[in-house]
Enzyme design. Structure first.
Site: not given
Length: 203
Positions: A15, A18, A75, A182
């Protein structure tokens, strides 16, 4: 034998707008149409597993079974060796304050306090990615980047625990790096490279 992705549609089981944009951009060459858990009004399952891959599989399977389409979930978190791998899968929960708000400055303070005077400052960012199909089949990948925790926090790029994490071979934190640097070396990038090579790239 890995199962290859052959659908034109994919559900990104999040949800977080971004995160959905980031994932869809990475997979744009391989997927014709994306949906998010928010688009489909899918409930967020409770993360009850005790590993990153376990929680990624739980989220991906829930979205795939309800939507009837392949679904991708991730995750991720910070694992600190001196803390036995904590905050780990509870990285986001360590940022939760008593009023229910989420503050990663607070979370970084908790990490520093928990580490105390322990000399070992090593740790890793870990990201698990799972692609699940409605029939219950899953393909999972885990990426990581090792580094050292340094205090006080430095830098205003990035998010989460980035200001205290210095990846091996660098003398700046993730939050001090240009985002493009990064992103090219992160735990999520590592997991995506593995997944794309195994699942999405035609041989």
């Amino acid at each position: 034998m890995r199962r290859r992705f052959e659908s034109e549609r994919l559900v990104i089981a999040t949800h977080n707008a971004g995160k959905a944009r980031e994932i869809s951009a990475l997979l744009q060459p391989y997927v014709a149409q994306f949906f998010t858990a928010g688009d489909l009004d899918l409930a967020e399952p409770e993360e009850t597993e005790d590993t990153f891959i376990g929680n990624a599989e739980l989220k991906a399977l829930a979205a795939a079974r309800v939507s009837g389409m392949p679904a991708l979930a991730d995750d991720s978190g910070l694992a600190v060796n001196a803390l036995g791998g904590d905050p780990g899968i509870y990285s986001a929960r360590w940022a939760e304050k008593e009023d229910g708000s989420r503050d990663f400055s607070y979370a970084m303070g908790r990490v520093k306090e928990a580490m105390g005077d322990i000399p070992d400052r090593s740790g890793a960012f870990i990201c698990a990615l799972t692609l699940a199909w409605p029939d219950g089949h899953v393909e999972s990948f885990e990426g990581r980047v090792n580094g050292t925790l340094e205090f006080p926090p430095r830098g205003d790029h990035g998010f989460g625990y980035d200001p205290i994490f210095v990846p091996d071979g660098y003398d700046v934190t993730f939050a001090e790096m240009e985002p493009s640097v990064k992103h090219d070396m992160s735990h999520r990038a590592d997991a995506f490279r593995q997944m794309v090579a195994a699942i999405f790239n035609a041989e």
